[in-house]
Design an enzyme around this catalytic site. Sequence first.
Site, PDB file in Angstrom:
ATOM      1  CG  HIS A  98      42.301  42.492  39.350  1.00 27.67           C
ATOM      2  ND1 HIS A  98      43.043  41.860  38.380  1.00 27.67           N
ATOM      3  CD2 HIS A  98      41.330  43.177  38.688  1.00 27.67           C
ATOM      4  CE1 HIS A  98      42.549  42.158  37.178  1.00 27.67           C
ATOM      5  NE2 HIS A  98      41.511  42.956  37.350  1.00 27.67           N
ATOM      6  CG  ASP A 158      39.967  36.309  41.983  1.00 25.35           C
ATOM      7  OD1 ASP A 158      40.835  37.138  41.637  1.00 25.35           O
ATOM      8  OD2 ASP A 158      39.227  35.713  41.179  1.00 25.35           O
ATOM      9  CG  LEU A 206      27.704  41.267  33.792  1.00 29.25           C
ATOM     10  CD1 LEU A 206      26.349  41.509  33.145  1.00 29.25           C
ATOM     11  CD2 LEU A 206      27.695  41.762  35.234  1.00 29.25           C
ATOM     12  CG  ASP A 225      34.596  35.343  37.798  1.00 24.25           C
ATOM     13  OD1 ASP A 225      34.465  36.191  38.692  1.00 24.25           O
ATOM     14  OD2 ASP A 225      35.185  35.569  36.722  1.00 24.25           O
ATOM     15  CE1 TYR A 283      41.428  39.282  35.524  1.00 33.25           C
ATOM     16  CE2 TYR A 283      43.244  37.737  35.682  1.00 33.25           C
ATOM     17  CZ  TYR A 283      42.042  38.213  36.143  1.00 33.25           C
ATOM     18  OH  TYR A 283      41.459  37.624  37.238  1.00 33.25           O
TER      19      TYR A 283
END
Length: 395
Positions: free
Chosen positions: A32, A34, A138, A185, A237
């Site tokens: 968290h 980024d 992932l 990601d 989120y």
Amino acid sequence: MSTATELFRQLTGSEPERVWSAPGRANLIGEHTDYNEGFVLPFAIEHRTHAAVGRRSDNIIRVASTFDPNPVEVALVELPALFGGAPGEAVSSGAVPEWAAYPLGVAWAALARVDASHADVAGLDIAIDSEVPVGAGLSSSAAIEGATAGAIDDVWGLGLSLLDMAKIGRTAENHAVGAPTGIMDQVSSLMGETDAATFLDCRTLETQAVELGFAREGLKILVIDTKVKHAHSTGGYGERRASCERGARELGVRSLRDITVGDLDHARSVLDDVTFRRVAHVVTENQRVLDTVDTLRAEGPRAIGGLLVASHVSMRDDFEISVPELDTAVTAALEAGAIGSRMTGGGFGGAAIAVVEADKLADTRSTVAEAFAKAGFTEPHQFTVTPSHGLLRDA
């Protein structure tokens, strides 16, 4: 022959022009941070998503996936109307299945970024198959985006850089799917290198490969998938991101990247308790990423365990994104002798990682499974991952 190629044959009766693949990723540390313009240290894994692509004679883009037996078709000219919302707003909701919003969103974002008159843009058939566990933290979504971006860039001749593709994937995730994530990601999936993590400055988007040395040191990275599914486009989120943005506004800075550990005493006096704890996690996590990079370079992977554990504690107590299954996984792995362990990914479910001595791997798996059984949790899926290469052309 990949499953994506076989699916393409079933869909079209012909061979794909190209097949590209991109991996999932595990985040060693930096959660968290980024979207707060901070620092992250993820690595690509060997589990990959494959996209087989071929041109059509019309202006339809058709996507098929092993996720869903029903292909989805959209005219290229309809993509802007489908995906035009603000980050965090899933304009496509109800119009196409969520899995299809990822590749279609990539096509839309790619067309919006380039001068299509100088490219060979036409309709496409895209068949997708993925080995990346879904909902485990992932980044199965970034793998879809990366594989699709690589294939589209190749077939349409767009001339995109890896960073261009990462930005396109982030745009697709934010606008087409409605998940208000950062760019970590996508960068990790596209730019990963074997036996290395990608140190990313999310403000400047500069990257450095950082050697991990796990294999040399006889260490394994164990992923403990709790099977508690999470979804970035729903749940907490977005609330966590809003808290971070509120904290930055109240502290008078552009982003939490501009706050240091030394500023936290002042922040505590300005912010309410919940916002302060959200801010404290991001600020201390940024420092932990920097410390992990320095420690890997100076001392090697056996010295980073305390940083991984501190990261998990911060996510559990300050950011409050862990769940009992994740806490159980981390505690059990450490009790079995793991060098370090933490939850990885956006939280509210998903997976934990543990850095484990190779000769203790079986014992660690057993200890974790026993702890889950004792707690009455669903048996976790445990597997190792290897830091691997990013985007590849397979055929």
